[in-house]
Scaffold this motif. Structure first.
Motif, PDB file in Angstrom:
ATOM      1  N   GLY A  23      -6.090  -1.200   4.910  1.00  0.00           N
ATOM      2  CA  GLY A  23      -7.170  -0.498   3.898  1.00  0.00           C
ATOM      3  C   GLY A  23      -6.915  -1.438   2.540  1.00  0.00           C
ATOM      4  O   GLY A  23      -7.956  -1.874   1.852  1.00  0.00           O
ATOM      5  N   LEU A  81     -11.922   3.214  -0.290  1.00  0.00           N
ATOM      6  CA  LEU A  81     -10.383   2.702  -0.452  1.00  0.00           C
ATOM      7  C   LEU A  81      -9.721   3.033  -1.588  1.00  0.00           C
ATOM      8  O   LEU A  81      -8.649   3.288  -1.711  1.00  0.00           O
ATOM      9  CB  LEU A  81     -10.400   1.441   0.463  1.00  0.00           C
ATOM     10  N   TRP A 137      -4.721   5.046   1.482  1.00  0.00           N
ATOM     11  CA  TRP A 137      -5.190   3.833   2.373  1.00  0.00           C
ATOM     12  C   TRP A 137      -3.944   3.178   3.004  1.00  0.00           C
ATOM     13  O   TRP A 137      -2.955   3.562   2.561  1.00  0.00           O
ATOM     14  CB  TRP A 137      -5.761   2.890   1.212  1.00  0.00           C
ATOM     15  N   ARG A 147      -6.267   5.127  -2.828  1.00  0.00           N
ATOM     16  CA  ARG A 147      -5.062   4.354  -3.241  1.00  0.00           C
ATOM     17  C   ARG A 147      -3.785   5.339  -3.481  1.00  0.00           C
ATOM     18  O   ARG A 147      -2.613   4.879  -3.200  1.00  0.00           O
ATOM     19  CB  ARG A 147      -5.080   3.423  -4.369  1.00  0.00           C
ATOM     20  N   LEU A 176      -7.401   3.990   6.358  1.00  0.00           N
ATOM     21  CA  LEU A 176      -7.017   5.150   5.877  1.00  0.00           C
ATOM     22  C   LEU A 176      -6.277   5.885   6.872  1.00  0.00           C
ATOM     23  O   LEU A 176      -6.350   5.723   8.070  1.00  0.00           O
ATOM     24  CB  LEU A 176      -8.092   6.242   5.474  1.00  0.00           C
TER      25      LEU A 176
END
Length: 168
Positions: free
Chosen positions: A95, A124, A91, A128, A164
């Motif tokens: 994001g 999302l 992300w 991470r 992303l």
């Protein structure tokens, strides 16, 4: 139009000389203004005019002619092939902000029904930390059903919208 239109057609059908005169006038108009040479000339003149105008000239904007980003902003700009599926994604700051509710997605008219915000937030969250893009897709080998297509669209759309990014 009411009864005037049928009467006009009836009158025209009864007047062969008038029909010939109108037909000849229409043909002359087409031959002077709508031949390929005339149409091409009009396009060249328009292109010359546009080339001479400063970029972003407000005089050239028109509500029925939106900018390219307004028309194609929701289209993704990469293909979901095997090479892309193996690339790692993560992300972005945008994001993260969307996931935390600080910002909302840029939803153009007509795209809002294709972007499920809760599903986007889950996508999302999963990204991470960098992971292969394929891990964000449904487990099916090929995107063949509507659910697979929606998942692929959302993923590619998130890449296009800078929610992303490829991390490799």
């Amino acid at each position: 139009h009411g009864p005037a239109l049928p009467k006009a057609f009836t009158d025209l059908a009864a007047a062969p000389a008038r029909r010939l005169r109108l037909g000849a006038a229409a043909r002359a108009r087409v031959l002077t203004g709508f031949t390929w040479d005339a149409v091409i000339q009009k396009h060249v003149e328009l292109w010359d005019e546009l080339a001479a105008a400063p970029a972003g000239d407000p005089e050239r904007s028109h509500p029925l002619h939106p900018g390219t980003s307004a028309v194609f902003g929701s289209y993704y700009s990469t293909l979901l092939d095997e090479r892309t599926r193996s690339r790692r994604v993560c992300w972005t700051l945008g994001g993260q902000a969307l996931y935390r509710g600080v910002e909302g997605p840029a939803l153009y008219a007509g795209i809002e029904r294709l972007v499920d915000l809760e599903r986007l937030k889950l996508l999302l969250f999963k990204a991470r930390k960098p992971l292969p893009l394929a891990d964000l897709l449904p487990p099916s080998a090929q995107a063949s059903g509507p659910e697979d297509e929606r998942a692929a669209f959302l993923l590619l759309w998130a890449l296009k919208q800078d929610l992303l990014e490829f991390s490799d």
